[in-house]
Design a protein around this motif. Structure first.
Motif, PDB file in Angstrom:
ATOM      1  N   SER A  83       0.717  -1.195  -0.027  1.00 58.50           N
ATOM      2  CA  SER A  83      -0.212  -0.093  -0.041  1.00 58.50           C
ATOM      3  C   SER A  83       0.950   1.177   0.021  1.00 58.50           C
ATOM      4  N   ALA A  84       1.726   1.145   0.714  1.00 55.22           N
ATOM      5  CA  ALA A  84       2.836   2.472   0.965  1.00 55.22           C
ATOM      6  C   ALA A  84       3.476   2.746  -0.322  1.00 55.22           C
ATOM      7  N   VAL A  85       4.239   1.709  -0.916  1.00 56.46           N
ATOM      8  CA  VAL A  85       4.844   1.849  -1.998  1.00 56.46           C
ATOM      9  C   VAL A  85       3.804   2.083  -3.253  1.00 56.46           C
ATOM     10  N   GLY A  86       2.576   1.509  -3.137  1.00 60.37           N
ATOM     11  CA  GLY A  86       1.531   2.122  -4.208  1.00 60.37           C
ATOM     12  C   GLY A  86       1.184   3.434  -4.095  1.00 60.37           C
ATOM     13  N   ILE A  87       0.995   3.877  -3.135  1.00 59.00           N
ATOM     14  CA  ILE A  87       0.844   5.149  -2.810  1.00 59.00           C
ATOM     15  C   ILE A  87       1.963   6.207  -3.411  1.00 59.00           C
ATOM     16  N   ALA A 105      -6.068   8.685 -13.077  1.00 62.76           N
ATOM     17  CA  ALA A 105      -5.735   7.360 -12.847  1.00 62.76           C
ATOM     18  C   ALA A 105      -4.916   7.148 -11.612  1.00 62.76           C
ATOM     19  N   GLY A 106      -3.828   8.141 -11.628  1.00 60.34           N
ATOM     20  CA  GLY A 106      -3.050   8.169 -10.394  1.00 60.34           C
ATOM     21  C   GLY A 106      -3.600   8.393  -9.185  1.00 60.34           C
ATOM     22  N   PHE A 107      -4.349   9.198  -9.189  1.00 60.11           N
ATOM     23  CA  PHE A 107      -5.473   9.605  -7.915  1.00 60.11           C
ATOM     24  C   PHE A 107      -6.190   8.250  -7.627  1.00 60.11           C
ATOM     25  N   SER A 108      -6.937   7.733  -8.343  1.00 61.90           N
ATOM     26  CA  SER A 108      -7.776   6.661  -8.069  1.00 61.90           C
ATOM     27  C   SER A 108      -6.905   5.601  -7.739  1.00 61.90           C
ATOM     28  N   PHE A 109      -5.655   5.293  -8.369  1.00 63.73           N
ATOM     29  CA  PHE A 109      -4.958   4.209  -7.938  1.00 63.73           C
ATOM     30  C   PHE A 109      -4.270   4.398  -6.516  1.00 63.73           C
ATOM     31  N   MET A 110      -4.095   5.669  -6.182  1.00 60.57           N
ATOM     32  CA  MET A 110      -3.325   6.130  -4.849  1.00 60.57           C
ATOM     33  C   MET A 110      -4.449   5.811  -3.855  1.00 60.57           C
ATOM     34  N   LEU A 111      -5.643   6.311  -3.995  1.00 63.25           N
ATOM     35  CA  LEU A 111      -6.767   5.937  -3.056  1.00 63.25           C
ATOM     36  C   LEU A 111      -7.310   4.508  -3.065  1.00 63.25           C
ATOM     37  N   PHE A 112      -7.143   3.549  -4.052  1.00 67.58           N
ATOM     38  CA  PHE A 112      -7.387   2.303  -3.933  1.00 67.58           C
ATOM     39  C   PHE A 112      -6.490   1.408  -2.843  1.00 67.58           C
ATOM     40  N   VAL A 113      -4.976   1.913  -3.499  1.00 63.53           N
ATOM     41  CA  VAL A 113      -4.140   0.937  -2.521  1.00 63.53           C
ATOM     42  C   VAL A 113      -3.862   1.504  -1.263  1.00 63.53           C
ATOM     43  N   ALA A 114      -4.343   2.870  -1.073  1.00 71.22           N
ATOM     44  CA  ALA A 114      -4.370   3.561   0.529  1.00 71.22           C
ATOM     45  C   ALA A 114      -5.466   2.869   1.326  1.00 71.22           C
ATOM     46  N   ALA A 115      -6.431   2.627   0.545  1.00 67.67           N
ATOM     47  CA  ALA A 115      -7.679   1.970   1.400  1.00 67.67           C
ATOM     48  C   ALA A 115      -7.321   0.605   1.720  1.00 67.67           C
ATOM     49  N   CYS A 116      -6.356  -0.129   0.882  1.00 70.05           N
ATOM     50  CA  CYS A 116      -6.038  -1.389   1.281  1.00 70.05           C
ATOM     51  C   CYS A 116      -5.281  -1.782   2.287  1.00 70.05           C
TER      52      CYS A 116
END
Length: 467
Positions: free
Chosen positions: A336-340, A369-380
Motif C-alpha cells: 500500500s505504501a509503495v503504491g501510494i 488514474a494516479g489519484f484513483s490508484f492512490m486511493l485504492f491502494v491506500a484504502a487497502c
C-alpha cells in the motif's frame, strides 16, 4: 478453534458496534455536496454564503472534535468499560447531526462539527480496543477492518444522499443511525479482558462464552485451546511480602510501563504507523478531488466525482477486508505504501510537466488514474490497517492509554496537514507538495518493512515475543 458458528456472535458484535462508524463516515463526507449549497448565493445561512475560509474551519473542526473525543472516551472506556463508553458515543453523534439543520451561521456549524467529531475520536480509539479484546486470533484482522470499511461506506452514503437531497435532509436521514446503533449494540456484553481487569472473573467467563458461541456447553466439553483461553482470563496470584507488586497491578498506567523494552517498541511502532497514516497525504489530498478531476479535463460534476472517489475508497477497503487474513497485515501495508508513492509520483510528474509548459493534453488521464490508484491502494493498507495493528501489538495494560496517545497524534497531524496544504501548494506548487507526500509514502514502506511485525493469527504473547 473457531468455526463459522462459533464466530457468528463476534461478527454480530463487530457489525453492531460499527453502525455508529457509518454515521461518523457520513459526517466526514457531508461537506462535499453540502458546501455547494451552503456557499451558493441563496445559502440558507442568515450570514449569507459560506466563505472559503469558513468552509476550511467547518471541514477541519471535525479533527479538533476528534482530539477531544479521543481523550474523553478513552478515559471513559477505562472508568465505565468499553461497552458503556461506546453507547455514550451515540449522544454526540446524534447532536452533531441534529444541530446542523438549525445552524444559522458558520459558528453553529463549527460547534456541530466539533461535537460530531468527538464521536469519531471515540470510534477510532475505543472500537479497535473493543474488537481486539473480544475477537478470536483467526478473525481479529477481518473484524478490525470493519472500522474503516464502515467509515468509508458512510462517506459514500453521504455523497450519494447529497446528490439526491439537500444538506438538512441528509442530516435527518443519517441521524437515525444513532438510534439503530443503540438498539443493536445494547445487547452486547462487555469484553472479557476488561471484566477481568476489574476483577469480575465470572462475568468475564460468561462474556467469553457468548462471543465464542458456547454458552450452553459445560466447560468439560470445551476444546483445550478454549479452556486455555478461559484460564488466561483468571487473575494470577503474585507473591509479594509487602503487597507492592499486587498494588502495582491494580493502579493506573505509569511512564515506567511505557519504558519497559517491548512496551516501548510497540508504542513507538504505533506512533510511526499512525503518523504515516496522515503524512502520506491521502486524507489531505481528498480536499483537492474536484481540482484533480478538473485539471484532467473531466466532465464529471463535483458531486459525481465525489461519489466515484467514495466508491474507489470503499472498494479498496473491501479488498483489505478480503486479503488481511490471507496475505497478512505487513505485506498489505508495505504494498500500500509503495503504491501510494507511485500513484503520487505519477500525479506530481504530470503537474510538473504542465508547469514546464510541456504539452501533456494527450496524457490527461494520468491525474485521474494516479489519484484513483492512490486511493485504492491506500484504502487497502495504510489508511485502514494501522488502527488494527496498533490495537494488536499493544500490551493489555497500556493499550487504552497508548491508543489515546496515538490517536491524539493522528488528530494533530491531520489538522496540521489540512491547514498547511494551501501553504504547501503556494510555496512548492502542487507538484512539489505531491512529491513530498510521495517521498513520505516511500519512507513509510521502509519503516513498515523494518519495524512492524506480522500479527496475522498470533496471540498477544506471540506478537510481543516477536518485537
Amino acid at each position: 478453534m473457531s468455526s463459522a458458528g462459533g464466530d457468528k456472535y463476534q461478527y454480530l458484535a463487530a457489525i453492531s458496534v460499527n453502525i455508529i462508524t457509518i454515521s461518523y463516515g457520513a459526517f466526514c463526507g457531508w461537506p462535499s455536496a453540502s458546501f455547494l449549497e451552503l456557499s451558493a448565493e441563496d445559502s440558507p445561512l442568515e450570514t449569507g454564503p459560506l466563505s472559503p475560509k469558513d468552509q476550511g474551519w467547518v471541514a477541519s473542526n471535525i479533527c479538533t472534535g476528534g482530539l477531544f473525543g479521543t481523550l474523553l472516551f478513552t478515559w471513559l472506556s477505562e472508568k465505565i468499560g468499553r461497552r458503556q463508553s461506546l453507547l455514550w458515543m451515540a449522544l454526540p453523534n446524534l447532536l452533531g447531526w441534529v444541530m446542523i439543520p438549525f445552524a444559522r451561521n458558520p459558528m453553529h456549524l463549527n460547534i456541530a462539527r466539533f461535537i460530531g467529531g468527538a464521536a469519531g475520536g471515540g470510534c477510532f480509539t475505543v472500537i479497535p480496543i473493543y474488537v481486539a479484546e473480544l475477537a478470536s486470533d483467526n478473525i481479529r484482522g477481518v473484524l478490525g477492518v470493519f472500522l474503516v470499511l464502515t467509515c468509508n461506506a458512510g462517506v459514500l452514503l453521504a455523497f450519494i444522499l447529497g446528490y439526491y437531497f439537500n444538506y438538512a435532509q441528509v442530516c435527518w436521514i443519517v441521524s437515525t443511525l444513532s438510534f439503530v446503533f443503540v438498539g443493536c449494540f445494547w445487547f452486547m456484553p462487555e469484553t472479557p479482558q476488561y471484566l477481568v481487569k476489574i476483577n469480575k472473573t465470572e462475568e468475564a467467563e460468561h462474556s467469553l462464552r457468548y462471543y465464542r458461541n458456547i454458552r450452553s456447553n459445560p466447560a468439560k466439553e470445551l476444546s483445550e485451546e478454549l479452556q486455555f483461553e478461559l484460564q488466561k482470563l483468571k487473575p494470577t496470584e503474585k507473591p509479594s511480602a509487602d503487597g507492592e507488586e499486587i498494588e502495582a497491578e491494580t493502579t493506573g498506567v505509569t511512564w515506567r510501563d511505557f519504558a519497559e523494552g517491548k512496551n516501548r517498541k510497540a508504542f513507538l511502532i504505533g506512533i510511526g504507523l499512525i503518523s504515516f497514516n496522515q503524512l502520506c497525504g491521502c486524507f489531505a489530498m481528498l480536499i483537492y478531488t474536484a481540482v484533480i478531476f478538473q485539471q484532467a479535463g473531466s466532465s464529471l460534476s463535483p458531486t459525481v466525482a465525489a461519489i466515484v472517489v467514495g466508491a474507489i475508497q470503499l472498494l479498496g477497503t473491501y479488498a483489505s477486508y478480503v486479503l488481511v487474513e490471507r496475505l497478512g497485515r505487513k505485506i498489505l501495508l508495505v504494498v500500500s505504501a509503495v503504491g501510494i508513492g507511485l500513484g503520487q509520483s505519477a500525479m506530481a510528474t504530470y503537474s510538473y510537466l504542465q508547469v514546464l509548459g510541456i504539452d501533456v493534453t494527450s496524457f490527461g488521464w494520468v491525474p485521474i488514474a494516479g489519484f484513483s490508484f492512490m486511493l485504492f491502494v491506500a484504502a487497502c493498507g495504510l489508511l485502514s490497517l494501522p488502527f488494527l495493528v496498533i490495537s494488536e501489538i499493544m500490551p493489555q495494560k497500556i493499550r487504552s492509554t497508548a491508543m489515546m496517545i496515538t490517536m491524539t497524534v493522528l488528530w494533530v497531524i491531520s489538522t496540521c496537514t489540512i491547514k498547511m496544504m494551501p501553504i504547501f501548494t503556494e510555496t512548492m506548487g502542487m507538484h512539489g507538495t505531491v512529491y513530498m507526500f510521495a517521498s513520505l509514502s516511500f519512507a513509510a514502506a521502509v519503516f513498515i518493512a523494518i519495524f512492524v511485525p506480522e500479527t496475522k493469527g498470533k496471540t498477544i504473547e506471540a506478537i510481543m515475543a516477536s518485537l
